[in-house]
Design a protein around this motif. Sequence first.
Motif, PDB file in Angstrom:
ATOM      1  N   SER A  29      78.028  44.860   2.084  1.00 30.37           N
ATOM      2  CA  SER A  29      77.635  43.578   1.504  1.00 30.37           C
ATOM      3  C   SER A  29      76.978  42.671   2.531  1.00 30.37           C
ATOM      4  O   SER A  29      76.462  41.636   2.197  1.00 30.37           O
ATOM      5  CB  SER A  29      78.846  42.884   0.893  1.00 30.37           C
ATOM      6  OG  SER A  29      79.717  42.464   1.902  1.00 30.37           O
ATOM      7  N   GLN A  30      77.014  43.044   3.788  1.00 33.54           N
ATOM      8  CA  GLN A  30      76.370  42.201   4.791  1.00 33.54           C
ATOM      9  C   GLN A  30      75.359  42.974   5.631  1.00 33.54           C
ATOM     10  O   GLN A  30      75.480  43.061   6.858  1.00 33.54           O
ATOM     11  CB  GLN A  30      77.424  41.558   5.699  1.00 33.54           C
ATOM     12  CG  GLN A  30      78.189  40.449   5.010  1.00 33.54           C
ATOM     13  CD  GLN A  30      78.692  39.427   6.018  1.00 33.54           C
ATOM     14  OE1 GLN A  30      79.400  39.763   6.953  1.00 33.54           O
ATOM     15  NE2 GLN A  30      78.313  38.171   5.821  1.00 33.54           N
ATOM     16  N   ALA A  62      76.172  31.165   7.251  1.00 35.99           N
ATOM     17  CA  ALA A  62      77.026  31.688   6.187  1.00 35.99           C
ATOM     18  C   ALA A  62      77.166  33.203   6.252  1.00 35.99           C
ATOM     19  O   ALA A  62      78.081  33.769   5.665  1.00 35.99           O
ATOM     20  CB  ALA A  62      76.474  31.266   4.823  1.00 35.99           C
ATOM     21  N   ASP A  64      77.038  35.019   9.274  1.00 39.72           N
ATOM     22  CA  ASP A  64      77.256  35.465  10.661  1.00 39.72           C
ATOM     23  C   ASP A  64      75.974  36.016  11.274  1.00 39.72           C
ATOM     24  O   ASP A  64      75.997  37.050  11.947  1.00 39.72           O
ATOM     25  CB  ASP A  64      78.340  36.558  10.688  1.00 39.72           C
ATOM     26  CG  ASP A  64      79.671  35.995  11.155  1.00 39.72           C
ATOM     27  OD1 ASP A  64      79.688  34.871  11.698  1.00 39.72           O
ATOM     28  OD2 ASP A  64      80.689  36.678  10.966  1.00 39.72           O
ATOM     29  N   LYS A  66      73.624  37.562   9.953  1.00 38.51           N
ATOM     30  CA  LYS A  66      73.126  38.854   9.428  1.00 38.51           C
ATOM     31  C   LYS A  66      71.845  38.658   8.616  1.00 38.51           C
ATOM     32  O   LYS A  66      70.986  39.523   8.591  1.00 38.51           O
ATOM     33  CB  LYS A  66      74.207  39.488   8.546  1.00 38.51           C
ATOM     34  CG  LYS A  66      75.497  39.818   9.303  1.00 38.51           C
ATOM     35  CD  LYS A  66      75.499  41.230   9.797  1.00 38.51           C
ATOM     36  CE  LYS A  66      76.719  41.522  10.667  1.00 38.51           C
ATOM     37  NZ  LYS A  66      77.990  41.284   9.958  1.00 38.51           N
ATOM     38  N   ASN A 261      75.716  38.817  -3.024  1.00 37.58           N
ATOM     39  CA  ASN A 261      76.341  37.715  -2.276  1.00 37.58           C
ATOM     40  C   ASN A 261      75.306  36.949  -1.457  1.00 37.58           C
ATOM     41  O   ASN A 261      75.418  35.737  -1.291  1.00 37.58           O
ATOM     42  CB  ASN A 261      77.503  38.218  -1.400  1.00 37.58           C
ATOM     43  CG  ASN A 261      77.080  39.256  -0.386  1.00 37.58           C
ATOM     44  OD1 ASN A 261      76.172  40.051  -0.648  1.00 37.58           O
ATOM     45  ND2 ASN A 261      77.712  39.263   0.772  1.00 37.58           N
ATOM     46  N   HIS A 264      73.715  34.500  -3.761  1.00 34.17           N
ATOM     47  CA  HIS A 264      74.548  33.317  -3.978  1.00 34.17           C
ATOM     48  C   HIS A 264      74.546  32.395  -2.759  1.00 34.17           C
ATOM     49  O   HIS A 264      74.518  31.176  -2.898  1.00 34.17           O
ATOM     50  CB  HIS A 264      75.974  33.737  -4.350  1.00 34.17           C
ATOM     51  CG  HIS A 264      76.055  34.332  -5.719  1.00 34.17           C
ATOM     52  ND1 HIS A 264      75.807  33.603  -6.861  1.00 34.17           N
ATOM     53  CD2 HIS A 264      76.323  35.591  -6.141  1.00 34.17           C
ATOM     54  CE1 HIS A 264      75.941  34.384  -7.920  1.00 34.17           C
ATOM     55  NE2 HIS A 264      76.242  35.603  -7.511  1.00 34.17           N
ATOM     56  N   ILE A 265      74.566  32.980  -1.593  1.00 26.66           N
ATOM     57  CA  ILE A 265      74.481  32.168  -0.374  1.00 26.66           C
ATOM     58  C   ILE A 265      73.153  31.415  -0.363  1.00 26.66           C
ATOM     59  O   ILE A 265      73.090  30.233  -0.024  1.00 26.66           O
ATOM     60  CB  ILE A 265      74.662  33.066   0.874  1.00 26.66           C
ATOM     61  CG1 ILE A 265      76.149  33.431   1.010  1.00 26.66           C
ATOM     62  CG2 ILE A 265      74.139  32.383   2.126  1.00 26.66           C
ATOM     63  CD1 ILE A 265      76.443  34.510   2.029  1.00 26.66           C
TER      64      ILE A 265
END
Lengths: 367, 367
Positions: A29-30, A62, A64, A66, A261, A264-265
């Motif tokens: 997810s990241q 938000a 890190d 990435k 995600n 959304h961020i």
Amino acid sequence: MTLKRRQFIQAAAASLATGSIAAPAIAQSQPEIKWRMTSSFPKQLDNIYGTAQTFAKYVAEATDNKFQIQTFSAGEIVPGLQALDAVTSGSVEACQTPLNFYLGKDPTLSFATALPFGPNARLQYSWWHFGGGAEIINGVLANFKAIAFASGNSGTQMGGFFRKEIKEVDDLKGLKFRIAGLGGQVLARLGVVPQIIAGGDVYPALEKGTIDAAEFVSPYDDEKLGLHKVAKYYYYPGWWEGGAMLHFAVGLDYWNKLPKNYQHIWLQACDASNNWMLGRYDVLNGAALKRMIGQGAELRGFSQPVMEACFDAAQKLYGELAANNANFKKALDSMVPFRTEHYQWWQVGEYSYDTFMIRMRNKVTAG
Amino acid sequence: MTLKRRQFIQAAAASLATGSIAAPAIAQSQPEIKWRMTSSFPKQLDNIYGTAQTFAKYVAEATDNKFQIQTFSAGEIVPGLQALDAVTSGSVEACQTPLNFYLGKDPTLSFATALPFGPNARLQYSWWHFGGGAEIINGVLANFKAIAFASGNSGTQMGGFFRKEIKEVDDLKGLKFRIAGLGGQVLARLGVVPQIIAGGDVYPALEKGTIDAAEFVSPYDDEKLGLHKVAKYYYYPGWWEGGAMLHFAVGLDYWNKLPKNYQHIWLQACDASNNWMLGRYDVLNGAALKRMIGQGAELRGFSQPVMEACFDAAQKLYGELAANNANFKKALDSMVPFRTEHYQWWQVGEYSYDTFMIRMRNKVTAG
């Protein structure tokens, strides 16, 4: 009325994705992602370009670091007026731009930024998110392989600097006024000769009298150009931008491939940078206005007859545009009743409170 | 003026953490965390309690459900008035609350929500983030082991429902008015007898004439109580809440242990839910106001003499509070010049534009 904007945005992104299939949720997810965002604005407009930089910082924080977005000011990758084209062609993933720059592509895009005599900043926000605005504009932008997110507002802008006073409608005739967009088209119907001049060239043109007037943004940005030194009448309000909303536009294919995600961020960072821009302007503009008045700028309000003549000319222009463009008609049919209904509540709530507070302002100072 | 709010918040959190050492950055940036957030509001206030639910959803979406916040309405864990206490004691990690509920702990906390005759919603936001507000309030909240984040605003509220008209200052004498907080204290100086009555008990009290008037929120929420059926005069503006800001308060120890990226996600979700609450109210209030007027509610504006008497009484109260409380004096000395300076720019920009648009509203409808 759409109250669930996030659901909409995802549905829209899925349905608008011409030819691309929505990416499945991925296990990681990241992932590390680097995007480029080209802005329509120069670095000198530090509160506007700064909104793109602030947004990039928020997204990095938000995730890190990435998900990194590198911002470029106007001209570094493409000229400011071609920011959306760079997104459409896929040469950058995203841009920061006022969508009314592209009214030549479709005048409906003016509604995204600011229709002359449109809603103020707060109502523009609620129209976009809860009044159907985002759906209409992103329907148009799908033709340009893009999706846009509200991410800033200037609030009501100023009307600009004038060498002579504008007392009646006739004073507009032959006026060489640096103004673009639908506002310029409205004024042309009253005899103004709109001038397109780059920001850096405005000062000498106004000083020499090559032009009679120029509008830019609001006190904080206007002060940087120093126009009050060569044209002392500083008019308000800038009715062509009663609450100018800025957007980040993203290539639809890129957007659809972004992990959920990160989407959304992105959305939440849009709101945070939206508020950063408007909130910071609200503290910077007041101080700049005071300084310019101290240096001789004379405030003038456009008279009611001048405002009404412009208002009427605008309605005629909108009628003609709506007759020839179904998108424009759809946006107009959405925004006009929205503005009418919600300005009623505004008058009772916000406006009555502001009226009293403004009246008491000097008493507060004295007390 | 502090323009870099995030740096401040981190510095504040570090410096305010009494006895705790800031957690080092941890390798795993997406740990699974479950928090509980107790709200001061019932589920029926779906736009206010809904803001907490929306916030929880945003945080979950941004973290792939790794950071989960479970929301509880008033009374499920603790009564609404004890939400901050539950944070101070550490029994919950966070709460949604209007900080002016706790003026008994320190009246300075009123500035966080809405000082009567304070800034409107947008200026309250800019005072909080860019005018020093967050620093002052979080300095006070450190005494209660908490840190607060702006996360919603109602906009200007209504003045409430009155059985009889209030035409002059003398009409306030002996008036049994359901109102709490500093607004009630101001009105008490003019002869009002403030009444503390739970939301559900207001209707019968007003119907029987046990009380003469009651204020609640704004049209959308007021309509649910049906008060317009038992007291037809609907007054505006609610000058005690010209732009009531809500907060999420977090236990400082919990906050400091949160991974940095979760802190940033939290901050951005606060802005997103802040805008959700205000933007959604802006579309809901107008429609509710129209419905209540259709059912016989009669709009009345507080007269200028009544407003000025309240304004003067408020200034005297603030002077007394400031003389006895250094925090209150600090907040007052920050907010008053901020409000004075920025309402000047507001008058030129937003207000002049709103004035014209409100005047043309009916013409828009007709056209």
